[in-house]
Design a protein around this motif. Structure first.
Motif, PDB file in Angstrom:
ATOM      1  N   VAL A 345     -45.783  28.940  -8.828  1.00 31.30           N
ATOM      2  CA  VAL A 345     -46.879  27.971  -8.835  1.00 31.30           C
ATOM      3  C   VAL A 345     -46.831  27.116 -10.095  1.00 31.30           C
ATOM      4  CG1 VAL A 345     -49.392  27.717  -8.889  1.00 31.30           C
ATOM      5  CG2 VAL A 345     -48.340  29.397  -7.368  1.00 31.30           C
ATOM      6  N   ALA A 346     -46.546  27.733 -11.243  1.00 35.54           N
ATOM      7  CA  ALA A 346     -46.468  26.973 -12.492  1.00 35.54           C
ATOM      8  C   ALA A 346     -45.374  25.906 -12.420  1.00 35.54           C
ATOM      9  CB  ALA A 346     -46.214  27.918 -13.661  1.00 35.54           C
ATOM     10  N   LEU A 347     -44.239  26.251 -11.826  1.00 32.86           N
ATOM     11  CA  LEU A 347     -43.151  25.283 -11.702  1.00 32.86           C
ATOM     12  C   LEU A 347     -43.494  24.173 -10.707  1.00 32.86           C
ATOM     13  CD1 LEU A 347     -40.098  27.718 -11.753  1.00 32.86           C
ATOM     14  CD2 LEU A 347     -40.882  26.220 -13.590  1.00 32.86           C
ATOM     15  N   LEU A 348     -44.186  24.530  -9.629  1.00 35.42           N
ATOM     16  CA  LEU A 348     -44.614  23.492  -8.687  1.00 35.42           C
ATOM     17  C   LEU A 348     -45.567  22.510  -9.355  1.00 35.42           C
ATOM     18  CD1 LEU A 348     -45.242  25.435  -5.342  1.00 35.42           C
ATOM     19  CD2 LEU A 348     -43.317  23.957  -5.910  1.00 35.42           C
ATOM     20  N   ASN A 349     -46.422  23.014 -10.203  1.00 32.91           N
ATOM     21  CA  ASN A 349     -47.353  22.130 -10.912  1.00 32.91           C
ATOM     22  C   ASN A 349     -46.648  21.225 -11.923  1.00 32.91           C
ATOM     23  OD1 ASN A 349     -49.536  23.158  -9.534  1.00 32.91           O
ATOM     24  ND2 ASN A 349     -50.014  24.696 -11.095  1.00 32.91           N
ATOM     25  N   ALA A 357     -37.966  25.648  -7.769  1.00 35.55           N
ATOM     26  CA  ALA A 357     -38.997  26.548  -8.294  1.00 35.55           C
ATOM     27  C   ALA A 357     -38.735  27.987  -7.863  1.00 35.55           C
ATOM     28  CB  ALA A 357     -40.375  26.091  -7.826  1.00 35.55           C
ATOM     29  N   ALA A 358     -38.355  28.169  -6.589  1.00 30.67           N
ATOM     30  CA  ALA A 358     -38.051  29.516  -6.102  1.00 30.67           C
ATOM     31  C   ALA A 358     -36.834  30.093  -6.809  1.00 30.67           C
ATOM     32  CB  ALA A 358     -37.825  29.487  -4.596  1.00 30.67           C
ATOM     33  N   ALA A 359     -35.819  29.269  -7.049  1.00 33.40           N
ATOM     34  CA  ALA A 359     -34.602  29.754  -7.700  1.00 33.40           C
ATOM     35  C   ALA A 359     -34.881  30.196  -9.137  1.00 33.40           C
ATOM     36  CB  ALA A 359     -33.532  28.669  -7.679  1.00 33.40           C
ATOM     37  N   VAL A 360     -35.618  29.382  -9.894  1.00 32.87           N
ATOM     38  CA  VAL A 360     -35.904  29.725 -11.290  1.00 32.87           C
ATOM     39  C   VAL A 360     -36.760  30.991 -11.360  1.00 32.87           C
ATOM     40  CG1 VAL A 360     -37.039  28.956 -13.407  1.00 32.87           C
ATOM     41  CG2 VAL A 360     -35.663  27.349 -12.075  1.00 32.87           C
ATOM     42  N   ALA A 361     -37.782  31.074 -10.514  1.00 28.20           N
ATOM     43  CA  ALA A 361     -38.626  32.268 -10.496  1.00 28.20           C
ATOM     44  C   ALA A 361     -37.812  33.507 -10.143  1.00 28.20           C
ATOM     45  CB  ALA A 361     -39.777  32.077  -9.505  1.00 28.20           C
ATOM     46  N   ALA A 362     -36.888  33.360  -9.192  1.00 32.25           N
ATOM     47  CA  ALA A 362     -36.069  34.502  -8.784  1.00 32.25           C
ATOM     48  C   ALA A 362     -35.130  34.941  -9.904  1.00 32.25           C
ATOM     49  CB  ALA A 362     -35.271  34.143  -7.530  1.00 32.25           C
ATOM     50  N   VAL A 363     -34.573  33.988 -10.658  1.00 30.62           N
ATOM     51  CA  VAL A 363     -33.694  34.354 -11.769  1.00 30.62           C
ATOM     52  C   VAL A 363     -34.455  35.183 -12.803  1.00 30.62           C
ATOM     53  CG1 VAL A 363     -32.391  33.463 -13.727  1.00 30.62           C
ATOM     54  CG2 VAL A 363     -32.119  32.413 -11.489  1.00 30.62           C
ATOM     55  N   LEU A 364     -35.654  34.752 -13.147  1.00 31.62           N
ATOM     56  CA  LEU A 364     -36.444  35.491 -14.141  1.00 31.62           C
ATOM     57  C   LEU A 364     -36.804  36.880 -13.635  1.00 31.62           C
ATOM     58  CD1 LEU A 364     -38.769  32.617 -15.406  1.00 31.62           C
ATOM     59  CD2 LEU A 364     -36.758  33.578 -16.543  1.00 31.62           C
ATOM     60  N   SER A 421     -32.814  27.071   2.690  1.00 30.14           N
ATOM     61  CA  SER A 421     -32.452  26.787   1.302  1.00 30.14           C
ATOM     62  C   SER A 421     -33.277  27.627   0.334  1.00 30.14           C
ATOM     63  CB  SER A 421     -32.641  25.298   0.996  1.00 30.14           C
ATOM     64  OG  SER A 421     -31.819  24.496   1.834  1.00 30.14           O
ATOM     65  N   VAL A 422     -34.580  27.762   0.613  1.00 26.78           N
ATOM     66  CA  VAL A 422     -35.431  28.590  -0.242  1.00 26.78           C
ATOM     67  C   VAL A 422     -34.982  30.049  -0.193  1.00 26.78           C
ATOM     68  CG1 VAL A 422     -37.767  29.487  -0.543  1.00 26.78           C
ATOM     69  CG2 VAL A 422     -37.419  27.050  -0.116  1.00 26.78           C
ATOM     70  N   ALA A 423     -34.659  30.535   1.016  1.00 29.05           N
ATOM     71  CA  ALA A 423     -34.222  31.922   1.148  1.00 29.05           C
ATOM     72  C   ALA A 423     -32.936  32.174   0.367  1.00 29.05           C
ATOM     73  CB  ALA A 423     -34.024  32.260   2.623  1.00 29.05           C
ATOM     74  N   LEU A 424     -31.974  31.259   0.483  1.00 34.84           N
ATOM     75  CA  LEU A 424     -30.726  31.425  -0.259  1.00 34.84           C
ATOM     76  C   LEU A 424     -30.945  31.306  -1.761  1.00 34.84           C
ATOM     77  CD1 LEU A 424     -28.262  29.418   2.023  1.00 34.84           C
ATOM     78  CD2 LEU A 424     -28.508  31.891   1.842  1.00 34.84           C
ATOM     79  N   ALA A 425     -31.854  30.426  -2.169  1.00 33.41           N
ATOM     80  CA  ALA A 425     -32.164  30.290  -3.597  1.00 33.41           C
ATOM     81  C   ALA A 425     -32.746  31.591  -4.145  1.00 33.41           C
ATOM     82  CB  ALA A 425     -33.131  29.135  -3.813  1.00 33.41           C
ATOM     83  N   LEU A 426     -33.592  32.250  -3.363  1.00 32.15           N
ATOM     84  CA  LEU A 426     -34.148  33.527  -3.800  1.00 32.15           C
ATOM     85  C   LEU A 426     -33.053  34.572  -3.966  1.00 32.15           C
ATOM     86  CD1 LEU A 426     -37.345  33.766  -1.574  1.00 32.15           C
ATOM     87  CD2 LEU A 426     -37.279  33.442  -4.044  1.00 32.15           C
TER      88      LEU A 426
END
Length: 462
Positions: A345-349, A357-364, A421-426
């Motif tokens: 949510v923070a990245l979307l904002n 946003a999903a990829a960065v959150a998943a990396v962390l 794309s979101v699923a693969l990014a996760l």
């Protein structure tokens, strides 16, 4: 303080070091007499690998565990081959003796993450010389006979809790959550009945998703079209293949392309079954004048809300229970679900696109989960798979399906591509977090250090 490693245990560690660094043990002289190949050792290696793979472990980790056992119990010049559906172990005694080879097929795979933890502990204890072969067999039998840490009814109810929590996450209220819970439970029980009659899993998933969509159709017919998307999104999220998705991308990244392709095909068929079941119900509803439009679909959140954060934590917690994860993982799973949602949510904002946003959150999350798993000396999958649950693209799949069945196939295809794309990014993100931990850790007994992957040496694409 751990006791010093001496004698036979020290020799095992030396042989394990050569295996991890060089990929194989040094070849003996040609005139060396043949070594004895213990049948019980080969059987142990195969059975541990079979149970790991059937319980949901990635191909690389299964290969590492089997090779670690082979070195620990001194199988001469052992080769291990692991695919999604079969295992092979070959030992060459030398001295002109014929190689000894054994194989085993994996016919049934049921996620049981509590077994992964127990099996990895068994492999580690064997690697440092704490288990003789008879003790290892007895311990393996105990693990195989063991029961999940939760009663069977809770494992069933957890799917309904995933659906109810997901419905709340996308904006539904208590009544919507209850409806999603009931629809998901009915679909799951119908699929279980078909499974007992030998029906293929593809059709089981199709029936389960169609029951969730039928609940949405009934809600629209009742005059509450704004609640239908939340119900269907919850029903979809409970069935999306987060576990094979993460494992497939990990297999592809580590170079096991055969297992990667097989797992991705499994993910494709699961998603196809879900889309087919939903599509049949939506198309049938349209023929009877019950149209499900996209105007009421929930949009991505722009603000932090306590209800949504709690719902994200509940999704991950229910996912962990449904995968039979150990009890000591539950708190970390709930925290991971809340954290990945807040980061997203923070990245979307900050005007990140959903995929990034999903990829960065998943990396962390992958980084933190891998560090925690290493600290606890446990496998990482029980930590990362439940944590990505809140970001699985249930809404995007539903949007694409509705657009395909409402006369806008181009927009529908784009929505489905966005969901994929979101699923693969996760999947790629959480694996990247694990790779970062691997790159800066020391080599351990579990063959998971930065120098423990010969396939990672540079080939420049050749």
């Amino acid at each position: 303080m751990a006791p010093p490693v001496t004698g036979r245990a020290a020799e095992r560690l030396r042989r394990a070091w050569h295996t991890l660094m060089d990929g194989s043990l040094p070849e003996p002289p040609e005139d060396e007499p043949g070594e004895i190949v213990e049948a019980r050792t080969i059987d142990l290696v195969l059975r541990v690998g079979e149970l790991l793979l059937a319980s949901g472990e990635s191909t690389e980790r299964v290969n590492e565990a089997m090779l670690g056992l082979a070195v620990a119990y001194e199988l001469p010049r052992c080769e291990v081959q692991v695919t999604l559906t079969s295992l092979l172990v070959s030992a060459h005694p030398g001295g002109g003796a014929l190689p000894v080879t054994a194989a085993r097929a994996i016919r049934r795979r049921t996620p049981a993450y509590w077994r992964l933890t127990a099996l990895h502990q068994l492999v580690q204890d064997a690697s440092i010389g704490m288990l003789e072969i008879e003790e290892a067999h007895a311990r393996l039998a105990e693990i195989k006979r063991g029961r999940a840490p939760y009663p069977p009814w809770l494992l069933v109810v957890s799917f309904g809790l995933i659906s109810a929590s997901a419905a709340v996450l996308v904006g539904g209220g208590p009544l919507v959550a209850v409806t999603a819970f009931v629809a998901t439970m009915l679909g799951d029980r119908a699929a279980a009945a078909l499974a007992r009659r030998g029906m293929a899993e593809f059709f089981q998933l199709g029936v389960a998703s169609s029951i969730g969509a039928s609940a949405a159709i009934l809600v629209v017919a009742w005059g509450q079209p704004q609640d239908a998307p939340s119900i269907v999104t919850g029903a979809i999220l409970a069935q999306l293949p987060g576990r094979p998705l993460v494992a497939s991308i990990q297999d592809g990244i580590t170079g096991d392309l055969v297992s990667c392709g097989a797992r991705l095909l499994e993910v494709f068929f699961i998603i196809t079954a879900i889309v087919a079941g939903l599509g049949i119900v939506v198309s049938t509803g349209s023929r009877f004048g019950i149209d499900v439009g996209v105007e009421h679909l929930p949009s991505a959140p722009a603000l932090f809300q306590p209800v949504q954060i709690c719902a994200a934590a509940a999704i991950s917690l229910a996912f962990a229970v449904s995968l039979a994860a150990p009890r000591n993982v539950l708190v970390a799973s709930a925290f991971g679900g809340a954290l990945i949602w807040m980061i997203y949510v923070a990245l979307l904002n900050r005007d990140f696109v959903p995929v990034m946003a999903a990829a960065v959150a998943a990396v962390l999350i992958g980084l933190l989960a891998s560090m925690l798993a290493r600290r606890r000396n446990a496998p990482v999958l029980p930590y990362i798979v439940p944590a990505i649950g809140p970001l699985l693209p249930g809404t995007a799949l539903y949007r694409g399906l509705v657009e395909l069945n409402s006369g806008d196939p181009q927009a529908g295809v784009l929505s489905l591509i966005g969901a994929l794309s979101v699923a693969l990014a996760l999947g790629a993100g959480v694996n990247l977090g694990g790779e970062l931990v691997r790159a800066f850790q020391r080599v351990g007994f579990g063959a998971s250090g930065r120098w423990a992957r010969p396939a990672a040496r540079r080939t420049r694409g050749y």
